[in-house]
Design a protein around this motif. Structure first.
Motif, PDB file in Angstrom:
ATOM      1  N   SER A  53       0.839  -1.199   0.000  1.00  0.00           N
ATOM      2  CA  SER A  53       0.000   0.000   0.000  1.00  0.00           C
ATOM      3  C   SER A  53       0.866   1.237   0.000  1.00  0.00           C
ATOM      4  O   SER A  53       2.093   1.168   0.148  1.00  0.00           O
ATOM      5  N   LYS A  54       0.213   2.376  -0.140  1.00  0.00           N
ATOM      6  CA  LYS A  54       0.910   3.650   0.004  1.00  0.00           C
ATOM      7  C   LYS A  54       0.003   4.661   0.689  1.00  0.00           C
ATOM      8  O   LYS A  54      -1.229   4.563   0.631  1.00  0.00           O
ATOM      9  N   GLU A  55       0.646   5.621   1.322  1.00  0.00           N
ATOM     10  CA  GLU A  55      -0.032   6.801   1.839  1.00  0.00           C
ATOM     11  C   GLU A  55       0.709   7.996   1.254  1.00  0.00           C
ATOM     12  O   GLU A  55       1.840   8.271   1.624  1.00  0.00           O
ATOM     13  N   LYS A  56       0.100   8.628   0.262  1.00  0.00           N
ATOM     14  CA  LYS A  56       0.764   9.689  -0.504  1.00  0.00           C
ATOM     15  C   LYS A  56       2.079   9.146  -1.066  1.00  0.00           C
ATOM     16  O   LYS A  56       2.054   8.263  -1.905  1.00  0.00           O
ATOM     17  N   ASN A  57       3.235   9.628  -0.567  1.00  0.00           N
ATOM     18  CA  ASN A  57       4.505   9.161  -1.126  1.00  0.00           C
ATOM     19  C   ASN A  57       5.232   8.187  -0.202  1.00  0.00           C
ATOM     20  O   ASN A  57       6.438   7.972  -0.336  1.00  0.00           O
ATOM     21  N   ILE A  58       4.504   7.570   0.733  1.00  0.00           N
ATOM     22  CA  ILE A  58       5.105   6.609   1.658  1.00  0.00           C
ATOM     23  C   ILE A  58       4.565   5.218   1.351  1.00  0.00           C
ATOM     24  O   ILE A  58       3.353   4.985   1.405  1.00  0.00           O
ATOM     25  N   PHE A  59       5.464   4.297   1.012  1.00  0.00           N
ATOM     26  CA  PHE A  59       5.078   2.918   0.729  1.00  0.00           C
ATOM     27  C   PHE A  59       5.082   2.130   2.042  1.00  0.00           C
ATOM     28  O   PHE A  59       5.976   2.276   2.867  1.00  0.00           O
ATOM     29  N   LYS A  60       4.099   1.258   2.210  1.00  0.00           N
ATOM     30  CA  LYS A  60       3.980   0.542   3.481  1.00  0.00           C
ATOM     31  C   LYS A  60       3.118  -0.698   3.323  1.00  0.00           C
ATOM     32  O   LYS A  60       2.563  -0.962   2.244  1.00  0.00           O
ATOM     33  N   CYS A  61       3.003  -1.467   4.411  1.00  0.00           N
ATOM     34  CA  CYS A  61       2.098  -2.619   4.500  1.00  0.00           C
ATOM     35  C   CYS A  61       2.390  -3.695   3.452  1.00  0.00           C
ATOM     36  O   CYS A  61       1.504  -4.176   2.749  1.00  0.00           O
ATOM     37  N   PHE A  62       3.674  -4.084   3.370  1.00  0.00           N
ATOM     38  CA  PHE A  62       4.104  -5.139   2.450  1.00  0.00           C
ATOM     39  C   PHE A  62       3.966  -6.505   3.102  1.00  0.00           C
ATOM     40  O   PHE A  62       4.291  -6.682   4.271  1.00  0.00           O
ATOM     41  N   ALA A  63       3.531  -7.474   2.325  1.00  0.00           N
ATOM     42  CA  ALA A  63       3.563  -8.866   2.763  1.00  0.00           C
ATOM     43  C   ALA A  63       3.497  -9.765   1.538  1.00  0.00           C
ATOM     44  O   ALA A  63       2.761  -9.486   0.585  1.00  0.00           O
ATOM     45  N   ILE A  64       4.296 -10.836   1.572  1.00  0.00           N
ATOM     46  CA  ILE A  64       4.355 -11.778   0.455  1.00  0.00           C
ATOM     47  C   ILE A  64       4.314 -13.188   1.029  1.00  0.00           C
ATOM     48  O   ILE A  64       5.046 -13.511   1.976  1.00  0.00           O
ATOM     49  N   SER A  65       3.481 -14.038   0.463  1.00  0.00           N
ATOM     50  CA  SER A  65       3.391 -15.429   0.916  1.00  0.00           C
ATOM     51  C   SER A  65       4.741 -16.126   0.778  1.00  0.00           C
ATOM     52  O   SER A  65       5.490 -15.869  -0.179  1.00  0.00           O
ATOM     53  N   GLU A  66       5.021 -17.010   1.720  1.00  0.00           N
ATOM     54  CA  GLU A  66       6.315 -17.711   1.739  1.00  0.00           C
ATOM     55  C   GLU A  66       6.590 -18.420   0.414  1.00  0.00           C
ATOM     56  O   GLU A  66       7.727 -18.431  -0.062  1.00  0.00           O
ATOM     57  N   ASP A  67       5.574 -19.011  -0.196  1.00  0.00           N
ATOM     58  CA  ASP A  67       5.790 -19.796  -1.417  1.00  0.00           C
ATOM     59  C   ASP A  67       6.109 -18.942  -2.637  1.00  0.00           C
ATOM     60  O   ASP A  67       6.458 -19.470  -3.693  1.00  0.00           O
ATOM     61  N   LEU A  68       5.999 -17.584  -2.486  1.00  0.00           N
ATOM     62  CA  LEU A  68       6.329 -16.696  -3.608  1.00  0.00           C
ATOM     63  C   LEU A  68       7.623 -15.924  -3.396  1.00  0.00           C
ATOM     64  O   LEU A  68       7.993 -15.115  -4.237  1.00  0.00           O
ATOM     65  N   ARG A  69       8.307 -16.157  -2.278  1.00  0.00           N
ATOM     66  CA  ARG A  69       9.558 -15.456  -2.036  1.00  0.00           C
ATOM     67  C   ARG A  69      10.551 -15.815  -3.146  1.00  0.00           C
ATOM     68  O   ARG A  69      10.673 -16.969  -3.539  1.00  0.00           O
ATOM     69  N   GLY A  70      11.278 -14.805  -3.628  1.00  0.00           N
ATOM     70  CA  GLY A  70      12.268 -15.036  -4.675  1.00  0.00           C
ATOM     71  C   GLY A  70      11.681 -15.060  -6.067  1.00  0.00           C
ATOM     72  O   GLY A  70      12.364 -15.387  -7.036  1.00  0.00           O
ATOM     73  N   GLU A  71      10.403 -14.719  -6.198  1.00  0.00           N
ATOM     74  CA  GLU A  71       9.749 -14.720  -7.512  1.00  0.00           C
ATOM     75  C   GLU A  71       9.629 -13.308  -8.096  1.00  0.00           C
ATOM     76  O   GLU A  71       8.794 -13.055  -8.956  1.00  0.00           O
ATOM     77  N   ASN A  72      10.462 -12.389  -7.617  1.00  0.00           N
ATOM     78  CA  ASN A  72      10.434 -10.994  -8.083  1.00  0.00           C
ATOM     79  C   ASN A  72       9.098 -10.305  -7.815  1.00  0.00           C
ATOM     80  O   ASN A  72       8.721  -9.364  -8.500  1.00  0.00           O
ATOM     81  N   VAL A  73       8.393 -10.822  -6.809  1.00  0.00           N
ATOM     82  CA  VAL A  73       7.101 -10.236  -6.473  1.00  0.00           C
ATOM     83  C   VAL A  73       7.278  -8.822  -5.916  1.00  0.00           C
ATOM     84  O   VAL A  73       6.532  -7.906  -6.277  1.00  0.00           O
TER      85      VAL A  73
END
Length: 348
Positions: A53-73
């Motif tokens: 997500s973002k709030e104006k120019n601040i990026f935040k709230c990142f999460a990626i499932s374990e099975d997709l790590r390393g997939e350039n997500v």
């Protein structure tokens, strides 16, 4: 990432938002209430596998499932947020993240500004903190060779207490820089706070009033999503903010004194002042805490002025503010702001 698709979330739709909340909870994270744009990555079964997500120019709230790590997500999510910000005319972005995620973002051309034990701040875009401070020097004719005192103020609104502390700093230093917090989270908009202070100290010839820019951070900006405990979050915020001021502002502008007002009421401000006292000496900066000005044996504060406005005690307000603030309060815009204060319970 075949069979995956990026989809923006309608933040006004509680069902869609709750789906993101539930996904983030798997990682002990939360969706900050002030985000203005959220994107998710869904698999072929419409299951969320990643989000940011973002709030104006601040990026935040990142999460990626374990099975997709390393997939350039992460790269796909960040590129999408950068494109979205670009559409909105935003060309410079920040991310607060955990220190163990720094390498992920520097690999995507983010630059580290500062890290502490609990958090790190990085930036991406058309300029960086050093270029920004150099631009300040040129725009406000600041001499980086001369020693200076500095204050950071919100002035929401500008009071006789603020004026007193600036006067005291001006007596003790050849030059003084007053940085006005630029972030617009206050009831009095930045452009008016800035112009009122500038007008209110124009007789002090060794004082320069400067917009604080993007690097004087508000505690309200600091992320909730990965630092849940308020005490931990406040400590991280104070450490990041104070160190950025010392490392970048003080060294570039040749600041050797930071002035603060003694805080008799607010524990948060007391804690911040103590953090300054702990951190600034390592940058060769003395922290000078001044007793606040009183009126009828009561300390003058912007929060007191807002309280009096809320209670329609304008005769008392006049005792606490300089003429320039009083004139603004009696303008059409000032009256509109006063009305908003009366119907608001916000401390800002």
């Amino acid at each position: 990432m075949y069979d995956f698709k990026l989809q923006s979330i309608n933040l006004k739709n509680e069902k869609e938002k709750n789906e993101v909340y539930r996904f983030l909870e798997q990682f002990q994270l939360t969706l900050d209430k002030d985000v203005d744009y959220t994107v998710v990555l869904r698999d072929g079964n419409e299951t969320i596998k990643a989000t940011c997500s973002k709030e104006k120019n601040i990026f935040k709230c990142f999460a990626i499932s374990e099975d997709l790590r390393g997939e350039n997500v992460t790269s796909s999510l960040i590129s999408h947020l950068i494109d979205k910000a670009f559409e909105e005319g935003i060309y410079h972005n920040f991310v607060f993240t955990k220190p163990d995620k720094i390498k992920i973002f520097t690999a995507l051309n983010f630059k580290l500004i500062y890290e502490v034990e609990e958090a790190a701040l990085l930036e991406y875009g058309i300029y960086d903190i050093n270029k920004s401070l150099n631009k300040m020097i040129d725009r406000y004719s600041i001499n980086p060779q001369s020693l200076k005192g500095a204050l950071v103020m919100n002035c929401n609104p500008f009071t006789k207490g603020h004026r007193y502390i600036i006067e005291e700093a001006a007596k003790r230093c050849e030059e003084v820089l007053v940085f006005i917090v630029e972030e617009d989270r206050s009831i009095f908009p930045f452009k008016h706070r800035y112009s009122i202070v500038k007008e209110g100290v124009k007789d002090l010839t060794n004082v320069t009033v400067v917009p604080g820019g993007e690097y004087i951070i508000s505690s309200a900006t600091f992320p909730n999503y990965f630092i849940r405990k308020e005490d931990d979050r406040m400590r991280a915020y104070q450490n990041v903010d104070c160190n950025i001021f010392g490392k970048y502002f003080c060294s570039r502008f040749n600041i050797d004194k930071r002035f603060v007002g003694e805080e008799p009421y607010c524990n948060v401000t007391n804690s911040y002042n103590q953090t300054l006292k702990d951190i600034m000496p390592k940058y060769g900066v003395e922290v000078i805490e001044l007793k606040r000005k009183k009126n009828d044996e009561e300390f003058i504060s912007a929060s007191k002025v807002r309280e009096l406005i809320r209670n329609n005690k304008m005769d008392k307000v006049r005792e606490l503010v300089p003429e320039v603030t009083w004139n603004f309060l009696n303008s059409q815009l000032g009256k509109e702001i006063s009305e908003r204060i009366k119907i608001s319970n916000s401390p800002h």
